[in-house]
Design a protein around this motif. Structure first.
Motif, PDB file in Angstrom:
ATOM      1  N   ILE A 283       0.842  -1.210   0.000  1.00 40.49           N
ATOM      2  CA  ILE A 283       0.000   0.000   0.000  1.00 40.49           C
ATOM      3  C   ILE A 283       0.873   1.255   0.000  1.00 40.49           C
ATOM      4  O   ILE A 283       0.605   2.220  -0.723  1.00 40.49           O
ATOM      5  CB  ILE A 283      -0.953  -0.019   1.207  1.00 40.49           C
ATOM      6  CG1 ILE A 283      -2.028  -1.094   1.010  1.00 40.49           C
ATOM      7  CG2 ILE A 283      -1.604   1.346   1.416  1.00 40.49           C
ATOM      8  CD1 ILE A 283      -2.930  -1.295   2.217  1.00 40.49           C
ATOM      9  N   ASP A 284       1.940   1.238   0.805  1.00 36.24           N
ATOM     10  CA  ASP A 284       2.794   2.422   0.909  1.00 36.24           C
ATOM     11  C   ASP A 284       3.586   2.674  -0.377  1.00 36.24           C
ATOM     12  O   ASP A 284       3.990   3.812  -0.643  1.00 36.24           O
ATOM     13  CB  ASP A 284       3.757   2.261   2.086  1.00 36.24           C
ATOM     14  CG  ASP A 284       3.037   2.307   3.434  1.00 36.24           C
ATOM     15  OD1 ASP A 284       1.906   2.833   3.480  1.00 36.24           O
ATOM     16  OD2 ASP A 284       3.594   1.802   4.421  1.00 36.24           O
ATOM     17  N   ARG A 285       3.820   1.614  -1.157  1.00 39.82           N
ATOM     18  CA  ARG A 285       4.631   1.780  -2.367  1.00 39.82           C
ATOM     19  C   ARG A 285       3.804   1.860  -3.649  1.00 39.82           C
ATOM     20  O   ARG A 285       4.342   2.112  -4.723  1.00 39.82           O
ATOM     21  CB  ARG A 285       5.618   0.609  -2.495  1.00 39.82           C
ATOM     22  CG  ARG A 285       6.674   0.586  -1.406  1.00 39.82           C
ATOM     23  CD  ARG A 285       7.762  -0.439  -1.684  1.00 39.82           C
ATOM     24  NE  ARG A 285       7.267  -1.815  -1.623  1.00 39.82           N
ATOM     25  CZ  ARG A 285       7.088  -2.605  -2.677  1.00 39.82           C
ATOM     26  NH1 ARG A 285       7.324  -2.151  -3.883  1.00 39.82           N
ATOM     27  NH2 ARG A 285       6.638  -3.827  -2.519  1.00 39.82           N
ATOM     28  N   PHE A 286       2.500   1.646  -3.555  1.00 41.69           N
ATOM     29  CA  PHE A 286       1.676   1.565  -4.756  1.00 41.69           C
ATOM     30  C   PHE A 286       1.446   2.947  -5.365  1.00 41.69           C
ATOM     31  O   PHE A 286       1.170   3.926  -4.672  1.00 41.69           O
ATOM     32  CB  PHE A 286       0.333   0.916  -4.420  1.00 41.69           C
ATOM     33  CG  PHE A 286      -0.565   0.755  -5.609  1.00 41.69           C
ATOM     34  CD1 PHE A 286      -0.223  -0.070  -6.665  1.00 41.69           C
ATOM     35  CD2 PHE A 286      -1.772   1.451  -5.671  1.00 41.69           C
ATOM     36  CE1 PHE A 286      -1.054  -0.228  -7.758  1.00 41.69           C
ATOM     37  CE2 PHE A 286      -2.604   1.308  -6.760  1.00 41.69           C
ATOM     38  CZ  PHE A 286      -2.254   0.465  -7.807  1.00 41.69           C
ATOM     39  N   ASP A 287       1.566   3.000  -6.701  1.00 32.50           N
ATOM     40  CA  ASP A 287       1.317   4.233  -7.449  1.00 32.50           C
ATOM     41  C   ASP A 287       0.136   3.988  -8.388  1.00 32.50           C
ATOM     42  O   ASP A 287       0.275   3.287  -9.400  1.00 32.50           O
ATOM     43  CB  ASP A 287       2.553   4.629  -8.252  1.00 32.50           C
ATOM     44  CG  ASP A 287       2.372   5.971  -8.965  1.00 32.50           C
ATOM     45  OD1 ASP A 287       1.281   6.562  -8.849  1.00 32.50           O
ATOM     46  OD2 ASP A 287       3.333   6.409  -9.635  1.00 32.50           O
ATOM     47  N   PRO A 288      -1.053   4.532  -8.089  1.00 35.11           N
ATOM     48  CA  PRO A 288      -2.233   4.279  -8.929  1.00 35.11           C
ATOM     49  C   PRO A 288      -2.068   4.787 -10.358  1.00 35.11           C
ATOM     50  O   PRO A 288      -2.741   4.296 -11.275  1.00 35.11           O
ATOM     51  CB  PRO A 288      -3.358   5.033  -8.198  1.00 35.11           C
ATOM     52  CG  PRO A 288      -2.848   5.278  -6.813  1.00 35.11           C
ATOM     53  CD  PRO A 288      -1.373   5.396  -6.936  1.00 35.11           C
ATOM     54  N   ASP A 289      -1.190   5.753 -10.581  1.00 33.34           N
ATOM     55  CA  ASP A 289      -1.050   6.340 -11.910  1.00 33.34           C
ATOM     56  C   ASP A 289      -0.365   5.413 -12.907  1.00 33.34           C
ATOM     57  O   ASP A 289      -0.345   5.699 -14.106  1.00 33.34           O
ATOM     58  CB  ASP A 289      -0.253   7.654 -11.824  1.00 33.34           C
ATOM     59  CG  ASP A 289      -1.001   8.708 -11.006  1.00 33.34           C
ATOM     60  OD1 ASP A 289      -2.247   8.637 -10.974  1.00 33.34           O
ATOM     61  OD2 ASP A 289      -0.333   9.579 -10.404  1.00 33.34           O
ATOM     62  N   ARG A 290       0.203   4.323 -12.441  1.00 34.90           N
ATOM     63  CA  ARG A 290       0.900   3.406 -13.354  1.00 34.90           C
ATOM     64  C   ARG A 290      -0.052   2.491 -14.115  1.00 34.90           C
ATOM     65  O   ARG A 290       0.366   1.752 -15.001  1.00 34.90           O
ATOM     66  CB  ARG A 290       1.905   2.553 -12.570  1.00 34.90           C
ATOM     67  CG  ARG A 290       3.066   3.372 -12.024  1.00 34.90           C
ATOM     68  CD  ARG A 290       4.112   2.462 -11.428  1.00 34.90           C
ATOM     69  NE  ARG A 290       5.279   3.220 -10.969  1.00 34.90           N
ATOM     70  CZ  ARG A 290       6.369   2.663 -10.435  1.00 34.90           C
ATOM     71  NH1 ARG A 290       6.418   1.333 -10.294  1.00 34.90           N
ATOM     72  NH2 ARG A 290       7.369   3.409 -10.042  1.00 34.90           N
ATOM     73  N   GLY A 291      -1.321   2.488 -13.737  1.00 35.27           N
ATOM     74  CA  GLY A 291      -2.304   1.701 -14.476  1.00 35.27           C
ATOM     75  C   GLY A 291      -2.306   0.221 -14.153  1.00 35.27           C
ATOM     76  O   GLY A 291      -2.838  -0.584 -14.925  1.00 35.27           O
ATOM     77  N   VAL A 292      -1.713  -0.164 -13.043  1.00 32.90           N
ATOM     78  CA  VAL A 292      -1.684  -1.571 -12.619  1.00 32.90           C
ATOM     79  C   VAL A 292      -2.702  -1.774 -11.510  1.00 32.90           C
ATOM     80  O   VAL A 292      -2.826  -0.934 -10.606  1.00 32.90           O
ATOM     81  CB  VAL A 292      -0.276  -1.957 -12.111  1.00 32.90           C
ATOM     82  CG1 VAL A 292      -0.248  -3.411 -11.651  1.00 32.90           C
ATOM     83  CG2 VAL A 292       0.759  -1.715 -13.194  1.00 32.90           C
ATOM     84  N   GLN A 293      -3.441  -2.876 -11.594  1.00 30.42           N
ATOM     85  CA  GLN A 293      -4.399  -3.191 -10.539  1.00 30.42           C
ATOM     86  C   GLN A 293      -3.654  -3.482  -9.235  1.00 30.42           C
ATOM     87  O   GLN A 293      -2.604  -4.141  -9.232  1.00 30.42           O
ATOM     88  CB  GLN A 293      -5.245  -4.409 -10.924  1.00 30.42           C
ATOM     89  CG  GLN A 293      -6.229  -4.155 -12.054  1.00 30.42           C
ATOM     90  CD  GLN A 293      -7.398  -3.282 -11.602  1.00 30.42           C
ATOM     91  OE1 GLN A 293      -7.761  -3.255 -10.428  1.00 30.42           O
ATOM     92  NE2 GLN A 293      -7.979  -2.560 -12.561  1.00 30.42           N
TER      93      GLN A 293
END
Length: 283
Positions: free
Chosen positions: A100-110
């Motif tokens: 969660i802390d490393r996730f970037d929603p802008d990359r388009g990956v679920q």
């Protein structure tokens, strides 16, 4: 028409939003879709918040809660490891938080696609670094933690490694319990058979293990033959020894004993018949 619609189940739901009938039960697939949609909304909200603020922590906690089924799914793959499932889930949750802390929603990956390797990797690291190679009872596991802590405290206090009696006295345990805990602590990691056991330069355990001697298979046969040979007449014993232990030919044996080669052959045949008969009686 209304009865027909009722029989076909069409009016059982009524018009949507009017609550004329029971709601359709959710399926695992629909729940998964709901969790993904909620996760996407929460990440969008999280990205607009300042890290460390109460609101940011609230949304982050909601993300963790919404994706705990992902952790349980990953942990189920390790049920055969004989480790308490709640411990595995707890470790997997740490991986989920890191994802969660490393996730970037802008990359388009679920998010589930991104988080699963992190969750599984955290669980595997737990088994690699913390779980014993040999499973031990939980009581010994808990006592070992106390013994390890007491050993460190006594080492600092006395400036040397404490004795078993000193550890037992500090923890109010028997010396046998302390020794059992120390032995259980050694099961965290398996030692290579090729590793030196007492120090560098000394042979490892593998070098001290026995090996299969191919001559062992003939020990029983030789003992049986020796037992049967003594039952033969002395001259027949000597002929067999000359033939099969001294490797003399029948002509050499005949010259050695002063009898004909034909007589040597007959004595050998008779000796074999007696040995076979005695062997059948023995077995």
């Amino acid at each position: 028409m209304e009865n027909g619609r009722a029989e076909n189940g069409e009016d059982r739901h009524g018009e949507e939003g009017h609550g004329d009938g029971p709601a359709e039960p959710s399926t695992p697939r629909s729940r998964g879709a709901d969790a993904r949609a909620l996760t996407q909304v929460l990440f969008t909200e999280l990205s607009a918040l300042e890290p460390g603020t109460p609101e940011h922590m609230r949304v982050r906690d909601a993300l963790i809660e919404a994706n705990l089924p992902l952790v349980r799914y990953a942990a189920a793959r390790f049920r055969s490891r004989n480790e308490p499932m709640e411990d595995v889930i707890q470790v997997g949750t740490i991986g989920l938080i890191n994802a969660i802390d490393r996730f970037d929603p802008d990359r388009g990956v679920q998010f589930p696609t991104f988080a699963m390797p992190t969750v599984v990797g955290e669980i595997k690291r737990y088994f690699r670094d913390n779980v014993r190679t040999v499973h031990v009872p939980r009581r010994l596991h808990e006592l070992w933690v106390q013994v390890n802590s007491a050993t460190e405290d006594l080492t600092v206090l006395h400036g040397r490694s404490p004795t078993t009696a000193e550890i037992a006295e500090r923890l109010k345990l028997t010396e046998d319990d302390v020794l059992a805990c120390i032995e259980a602590g050694r099961s965290y990691h398996a030692t290579s058979l090729e590793a030196a056991q007492e120090g560098d330069g000394l042979p490892g355990l593998l070098d001290r293990l026995g090996y299969e001697d191919p001559a062992l298979a003939g020990v029983e046969h030789r003992d049986l033959v020796r037992h049967l040979l003594v039952q033969l007449p002395e001259r027949e014993q000597r002929i067999l020894l000359l033939r099969y232990y001294s490797n003399l030919t029948q002509s050499q044996i005949s010259a050695e004993l002063g009898v004909s080669q034909m007589h040597v052959s007959r004595l050998l045949s008779r000796s074999f018949a007696r040995l076979r008969s005695a062997n059948r009686i023995e077995t």
